[in-house]
Design a protein around this motif. Structure first.
Motif, short mmCIF file in Angstrom:
data_model
loop_
_atom_site.label_atom_id
_atom_site.label_comp_id
_atom_site.label_asym_id
_atom_site.label_seq_id
_atom_site.Cartn_x
_atom_site.Cartn_y
_atom_site.Cartn_z
N ARG A 242 27.81 37.96 36.77
CA ARG A 242 28.50 38.54 37.93
C ARG A 242 27.71 39.74 38.45
O ARG A 242 27.24 40.56 37.66
N LEU A 243 27.65 39.86 39.78
CA LEU A 243 27.05 41.03 40.42
C LEU A 243 28.14 41.82 41.14
O LEU A 243 29.01 41.23 41.80
N ILE A 244 28.07 43.14 41.03
CA ILE A 244 28.96 44.00 41.83
C ILE A 244 28.17 44.36 43.09
O ILE A 244 27.11 44.99 43.01
N PRO A 245 28.65 43.95 44.27
CA PRO A 245 27.88 44.23 45.49
C PRO A 245 27.80 45.72 45.79
O PRO A 245 28.74 46.47 45.52
N GLY A 246 26.66 46.13 46.39
CA GLY A 246 26.52 47.51 46.84
C GLY A 246 27.52 47.82 47.95
O GLY A 246 28.04 48.92 48.05
N TYR A 247 27.79 46.82 48.81
CA TYR A 247 28.61 47.01 50.00
C TYR A 247 29.45 45.75 50.17
O TYR A 247 28.91 44.68 50.47
N CYS A 248 30.75 45.87 49.99
CA CYS A 248 31.60 44.67 49.94
C CYS A 248 31.75 43.99 51.31
O CYS A 248 31.70 42.75 51.41
N ASP A 249 31.90 44.80 52.35
CA ASP A 249 32.29 44.27 53.66
C ASP A 249 31.30 43.22 54.20
O ASP A 249 31.66 42.06 54.44
N PRO A 250 30.02 43.56 54.39
CA PRO A 250 29.09 42.54 54.88
C PRO A 250 28.77 41.45 53.86
O PRO A 250 28.33 40.36 54.26
N THR A 251 28.98 41.71 52.58
CA THR A 251 28.77 40.65 51.58
C THR A 251 29.78 39.53 51.80
O THR A 251 29.44 38.34 51.76
N VAL A 252 31.04 39.90 52.06
CA VAL A 252 32.08 38.89 52.29
C VAL A 252 31.69 37.98 53.45
O VAL A 252 31.89 36.76 53.41
N ASN A 253 31.09 38.58 54.48
CA ASN A 253 30.74 37.82 55.68
C ASN A 253 29.63 36.79 55.43
O ASN A 253 29.29 36.01 56.32
N LEU A 254 29.07 36.76 54.23
CA LEU A 254 28.02 35.78 53.90
C LEU A 254 28.60 34.49 53.32
O LEU A 254 27.87 33.54 53.08
N PHE A 255 29.90 34.47 53.06
CA PHE A 255 30.51 33.33 52.37
C PHE A 255 31.64 32.70 53.18
O PHE A 255 32.35 33.39 53.91
N ASP A 256 31.84 31.38 52.99
CA ASP A 256 32.95 30.69 53.64
C ASP A 256 34.25 30.83 52.85
O ASP A 256 35.33 30.74 53.41
N TRP A 257 34.13 30.98 51.51
CA TRP A 257 35.32 30.91 50.66
C TRP A 257 35.31 32.01 49.60
O TRP A 257 34.25 32.34 49.07
N TYR A 258 36.50 32.49 49.31
CA TYR A 258 36.70 33.26 48.08
C TYR A 258 37.05 32.26 46.99
O TYR A 258 37.95 31.42 47.18
N VAL A 259 36.35 32.34 45.88
CA VAL A 259 36.78 31.57 44.70
C VAL A 259 37.67 32.53 43.91
O VAL A 259 37.18 33.49 43.30
N CYS A 260 38.96 32.30 43.98
CA CYS A 260 39.93 33.24 43.40
C CYS A 260 40.14 32.91 41.93
O CYS A 260 40.50 31.78 41.58
N ILE A 261 39.90 33.92 41.10
CA ILE A 261 39.99 33.68 39.65
C ILE A 261 41.08 34.57 39.04
O ILE A 261 41.41 35.63 39.56
N ARG A 262 41.64 34.07 37.96
CA ARG A 262 42.58 34.86 37.18
C ARG A 262 42.33 34.53 35.71
O ARG A 262 42.33 33.38 35.35
N ARG A 263 42.05 35.56 34.96
CA ARG A 263 41.77 35.43 33.52
C ARG A 263 40.83 34.26 33.21
O ARG A 263 41.11 33.38 32.41
N GLY A 264 39.70 34.24 33.93
CA GLY A 264 38.63 33.30 33.57
C GLY A 264 38.75 31.90 34.13
O GLY A 264 37.91 31.05 33.85
N SER A 265 39.80 31.63 34.93
CA SER A 265 39.92 30.29 35.52
C SER A 265 40.11 30.40 37.03
O SER A 265 40.65 31.38 37.53
N VAL A 266 39.70 29.34 37.72
CA VAL A 266 39.88 29.32 39.18
C VAL A 266 41.35 29.00 39.49
O VAL A 266 41.90 28.04 38.97
N GLU A 267 41.94 29.86 40.33
CA GLU A 267 43.35 29.63 40.69
C GLU A 267 43.48 29.09 42.12
O GLU A 267 44.39 28.34 42.43
N ALA A 268 42.56 29.49 42.99
CA ALA A 268 42.68 29.06 44.39
C ALA A 268 41.34 29.24 45.09
O ALA A 268 40.46 29.95 44.60
N LEU A 269 41.22 28.58 46.24
CA LEU A 269 40.13 28.87 47.17
C LEU A 269 40.77 29.40 48.43
O LEU A 269 41.66 28.76 48.99
N TRP A 270 40.33 30.59 48.86
CA TRP A 270 40.87 31.15 50.11
C TRP A 270 39.72 31.21 51.12
O TRP A 270 38.62 31.67 50.78
#
Ligand SMILES: Cc1ncc(COP(=O)(O)O)c(C=O)c1O
Length: 364
Positions: free
Chosen positions: A327-355
């Motif tokens: 895992r990488l912690i981005p230097g700047y969250c806002d424009p990093t988000v704009n590089l992706f179509d989906w959030y892979v939403c995780i909870r305790r090590g498993s994928v829970e949803a795609l937003w």
């Protein structure tokens, strides 16, 4: 799916941390007289905006008309566009949206106010307009005091508009590291806002809203007693840059946890102390600095090229194999988000949803 099964590069969102961040901000702000209007340009996702509103936000901010459109289509009813909207195409777009939801907008120029009034009359609506006041950021905005009064008077006398308040956002202050310097900068900005409000009121113009503030300073805008609304955005995810802001007690800004990560795979070990990731500039924004490798202080992300990330392994004992995912912690969250179509939403090590990052690329 387990975390290790996710293909990379991917944008990971830890839902437990996101939820804590959203709750924490809501608890702090909604126990004061100040309203919370988070900036949605950080997440670009109506689902997260609904979560913020469910916990007490009055609405959200958007940076652009096209971003506001995605939010309106996602069911958000109250949006402040924290920018000046210029040009016939955009103004018609804004007016069409304003038929479906409360869309307020900022202005800092008499001709733009005239154009806003014309389009409002064409569409048979009234648009709420805030005067943007330059309180130190030297970006958009008229000067405090008389220049703001002149523009507010024009807005208040335009039949297609109504004067909805002032925006006094001080961007550069968000990233001042030292607590007292950050606080002093905002209290100085707040004085300019106060002077402006007093002048407006003395001239018979009621100022219903003073809005501004971000993740780095919202407490000071609240403390000033002049702001009626704050608009923090990055707190939902956090990033390395905000992680460097220092609190009153000397600790780093720790109100909010790191919820956003870029997930990457080691694709080459071309030297003993070097590892190459499949996540470069197309997967993580490096404008405010390189990302940090999560949980591996001896491994440094030193350089991003377009498709690759270069890691240096400072500890000769460190094992990092080809195919390993980190895992990488981005230097700047806002424009990093704009590089992706989906959030892979995780909870305790498993994928829970795609937003969906629904407003990805909505930059008009
Ligand atoms: C006008 C305005 N308000 C609020 C914010 C949110 O700030 P932050 O993401 O630092 O919390 C920004 C961010 O750039 C902004 O431009």
């Amino acid at each position: 799916m387990r975390l290790e099964e996710i293909d990379t590069p991917a944008l990971l969102l830890d839902l437990d941390v996101l939820d804590r961040n959203v709750r924490r901000m809501a608890e702090v702000v909604t126990t004061t007289a100040v309203l919370l209007r988070p900036h949605a340009k950080t997440h670009k996702c109506p689902l997260i905006a609904h979560h913020q509103i469910a916990l007490g936000a009055v609405g959200v901010c958007a940076a652009k008309v096209s971003e506001a459109e995605i939010l309106v289509n996602g069911g958000i009813k109250d949006i402040l566009i924290t920018n000046e909207i210029v040009g016939a195409t955009k103004l018609a777009h804004l007016a069409a949206l304003a038929r479906e939801a409360r869309i307020a907008v900022c202005a800092d120029d008499p001709e733009n106010v005239q154009a806003l009034n014309d389009v409002a009359l064409d569409f048979g609506i009234r648009i709420p307009v805030l005067v943007e006041v330059n309180v130190g950021g030297d970006r958009c905005g008229v000067g405090p005091g008389e220049p703001a009064l002149t523009l507010a008077t024009q807005i208040a006398s335009s039949t297609g508009l109504y004067f909805a308040g002032i925006q006094a956002y001080y961007g550069p202050a968000q990233h001042i590291r030292e607590f007292e310097r950050r606080r002093t900068a905002i209290l100085g900005a707040a004085e300019k806002a106060r002077r402006t409000v007093e002048l407006l009121e003395a001239n018979g113009i009621h100022c219903p809203c003073v809005t501004g503030g971000g993740t780095g300073t919202y407490r000071f805008e609240i403390e000033s007693g002049i702001f009626t609304e704050v608009q923090p955005g990055s707190y939902v995810f956090m990033d390395l840059d905000y992680g460097k802001n220092v609190q009153e007690d000397g600790s780093v800004l720790e109100d909010f946890g790191q919820a956003l990560f870029v997930y990457a795979t080691v694709m080459s070990r071309s030297a003993r102390d070097r590892a190459i990731l499949d996540a470069g500039e197309k997967a993580v924004c490096v404008t405010l600095g390189m990302p940090q490798v999560y949980g591996m202080p001896d491994v440094e992300y030193v350089r991003a090229s377009v498709e690759h990330g270069n890691l240096i392994l400072h500890d000769p004992e460190r094992v990092l194999s080809i195919g390993e995912k980190i895992r990488l912690i981005p230097g700047y969250c806002d424009p990093t988000v704009n590089l992706f179509d989906w959030y892979v939403c995780i909870r305790r090590g498993s994928v829970e949803a795609l937003w969906p990052v629904a407003a990805r690329g909505a930059v008009r």
